[in-house]
Design an enzyme around this catalytic site. Sequence first.
Site, mmCIF file in Angstrom:
data_model
loop_
_atom_site.group_PDB
_atom_site.id
_atom_site.type_symbol
_atom_site.label_atom_id
_atom_site.label_comp_id
_atom_site.label_asym_id
_atom_site.label_seq_id
_atom_site.Cartn_x
_atom_site.Cartn_y
_atom_site.Cartn_z
ATOM 1 N N SER A 89 0.923 -1.265 -0.105
ATOM 2 C CA SER A 89 -0.090 -0.042 -0.139
ATOM 3 C C SER A 89 0.912 1.126 0.058
ATOM 4 C CB SER A 89 -0.909 0.125 1.199
ATOM 5 O OG SER A 89 -0.219 -0.151 2.492
ATOM 6 N N GLY A 90 0.423 2.401 -0.204
ATOM 7 C CA GLY A 90 0.997 3.605 -0.104
ATOM 8 C C GLY A 90 2.138 3.941 -0.721
ATOM 9 N N TYR A 140 7.453 8.624 17.734
ATOM 10 C CA TYR A 140 7.553 8.247 16.425
ATOM 11 C C TYR A 140 8.609 9.161 15.891
ATOM 12 C CZ TYR A 140 6.500 8.849 11.012
ATOM 13 O OH TYR A 140 6.612 8.900 9.776
#
Length: 308
Positions: free
Chosen positions: A44-45, A192
């Site tokens: 994906s992406g 993150y």
Amino acid sequence: MYLLYTILAALLCFLVLKWTKRRRYCMDVKRLDGKTVLITGGNSGIGKETAVALAMRGARVIIACRDEERAAKAVREIKARSHNMNVLHMDLDLANVRSVRDFCKSFLQREKRLDILINNAGMPSVLDWTDDHFSMCFGVNHLGHFLLTNLLLGRLQESAPSRVITLTCSLYKYQKLDFQDLNYNLLPFFTYCRSKLANIYFTQELARLTEGKGVTAYAVHPGYVQSNWTCHYSVLFRILMRVIMFMFFVSCELGAQTVVHCAVTDEVTQHNGGYFSDCRPAALRPFAEDAGVAKKLWEASERLVKLA
């Protein structure tokens, strides 16, 4: 008349936003026939768009991800869009050290080449833990790829000249590493940021350790991309972020361009260990270029994943 001015002003703002979102395309037309590319999270992406772009150049593309159903669907799409049937999927869960080791063992048995490794898969800022009790961001974004790259490094050297491309993010600048608590997981956003800083240090130390061995490494900030990372959050948050992403973020195809650039362009080899954005080298904050910290992180990561 007021309504008309309001509409015109809104349209002008939208066009300005569209202009600021414009990014460079990789213009290098180099072919990759006979080359093998491994992309984590290629279902994906940005990962999927990178897979399509490299498959169109003739590469054998392997996407590594944990969701077999989504991977099979992605493989069919990549084949259809690239007109390249040499695309396949292998199971990999970067949140599980045993899965990474099993994957590498299987890969080395099946594949005789590895020319380009793209560490693309990543977790957003979620408050969660891996199967091995690492914070999800640090465990997947850094440690999983650290172990994967090290276990495949011999095959990369055998296939030299080869490349390792690791996706990072400009958000690295908002945090520094704390070696007393690398597994920091109290504030997901900062976790993150730290994982993305770790990606940069990892790239620099990998470049240093493999210098002269035919393997080069690059860290890539793809821009802020309209990907499906919001699937880990609530419906309300997803709706809000969809609006924001439409206004400010770029498409996955555009986000993949710097990755493709670092995978195919010869000129990037002059910037081994470098940080790239918008298909060109980009400057880092001084603290993100500390070779001592990069070496210390590498040694700490070896201990955490029990890499002999």
